[in-house]
Design a protein around this motif. Structure first.
Motif, short mmCIF file in Angstrom:
data_model
loop_
_atom_site.label_atom_id
_atom_site.label_comp_id
_atom_site.label_asym_id
_atom_site.label_seq_id
_atom_site.Cartn_x
_atom_site.Cartn_y
_atom_site.Cartn_z
N GLY A 40 0.51 -0.34 -6.74
CA GLY A 40 1.20 -0.05 -5.49
C GLY A 40 2.69 -0.23 -5.68
O GLY A 40 3.17 -0.48 -6.79
N ASP B 208 -0.62 11.06 -3.77
CA ASP B 208 -1.89 10.74 -4.43
C ASP B 208 -2.31 11.83 -5.42
O ASP B 208 -2.92 11.54 -6.44
CB ASP B 208 -2.99 10.55 -3.39
N HIS C 7 -1.97 0.08 -3.16
CA HIS C 7 -2.21 1.47 -2.77
C HIS C 7 -3.52 2.02 -3.33
O HIS C 7 -4.16 2.88 -2.73
CB HIS C 7 -1.05 2.35 -3.25
N ASP D 250 0.81 -1.21 0.00
CA ASP D 250 0.00 0.00 0.00
C ASP D 250 0.85 1.26 0.00
O ASP D 250 0.32 2.37 0.05
CB ASP D 250 -0.97 0.01 1.18
N ASP D 251 2.16 1.11 -0.08
CA ASP D 251 3.04 2.26 -0.19
C ASP D 251 2.96 2.84 -1.60
O ASP D 251 2.62 2.14 -2.55
CB ASP D 251 4.50 1.88 0.11
N SER D 252 3.31 4.12 -1.72
CA SER D 252 3.39 4.76 -3.03
C SER D 252 4.68 5.56 -3.12
O SER D 252 5.14 6.11 -2.12
CB SER D 252 2.19 5.68 -3.26
#
Length: 199
Positions: free
Chosen positions: A177, A26, A93, A20-22
């Protein structure tokens, strides 16, 4: 690290193990999707492509919907493997949903009857171009993605949950992600069997 376009074409792969890291904010992801939708070529400049970016709880909700839809049709003895696959997407993510506006397609069919049978085909091709633009852009930014097709199984619930217009046809889902692994070597057919050059 940002890479150039041709390197991204070569390195873009289906990445299923994502976190779920980027690597980017966003807001940058949203801007990237907006620019791709705006600039992707479409037949007759119809601009029929639509996209929905799902982040945070909305991203998770999509894969909950998908899992429950699959639970109804996958035999119980086989569901553990299906659940594991869906959970791997859920751990990402975000997800981009790709749609084609059928009102636009129908309007073109009525306006240009000679090409009536081609407009649905061209619409799908436009969506494919958009998907590839965004997929490659994600690769450039260090994000991994894959292309999934749980439509039409999830269509009704997706439209209901996010108030999607009835005219929008769901084409594909792209969970993304930070990649958790580097994919192995990809094999290629001899290029002279796939392309011919005449000059």
């Amino acid at each position: 690290m940002i890479i150039d376009f041709y390197t991204a074409i070569k390195s873009r792969r289906s990445i299923y193990a994502i976190s779920d890291d980027s690597t980017i904010p966003d807001e940058r992801i949203a801007h990237m999707v907006e620019e791709a939708v705006k600039c992707a070529p479409t037949s007759f400049n119809s601009q029929s492509c639509r996209a929905v970016l799902l982040l945070d709880k909305h991203h998770t909700k999509l894969w909950e919907i998908t899992k429950e839809a699959l639970r109804k049709i996958v035999p119980e003895g086989n569901f553990a493997q299906t659940e594991e696959k869906i959970d791997s997407f859920s751990k990402g993510h975000g997800t981009i949903l790709y749609f084609e506006d059928q009102a636009v397609v129908k309007g073109l069919q009525e306006q240009f009857a000679l090409y009536k049978d081609n407009f649905p085909i061209w619409s799908e091709q436009s969506s494919g171009i958009l998907q590839y633009i965004i997929w490659t852009a994600l690769e450039i930014e260090g994000l991994g993605a894959s292309l999934q097709h749980y439509n039409p199984l999830i269509d009704d619930e997706v439209k209901k949950t996010w108030s999607i217009p009835d005219e929008w046809k769901l084409i594909a889902q792209m969970p993304f992600g930070k990649p958790l692994h580097i994919p192995g070597e990809k094999s290629f057919m001899p290029i002279d069997e796939r392309i011919k050059v005449f000059k």
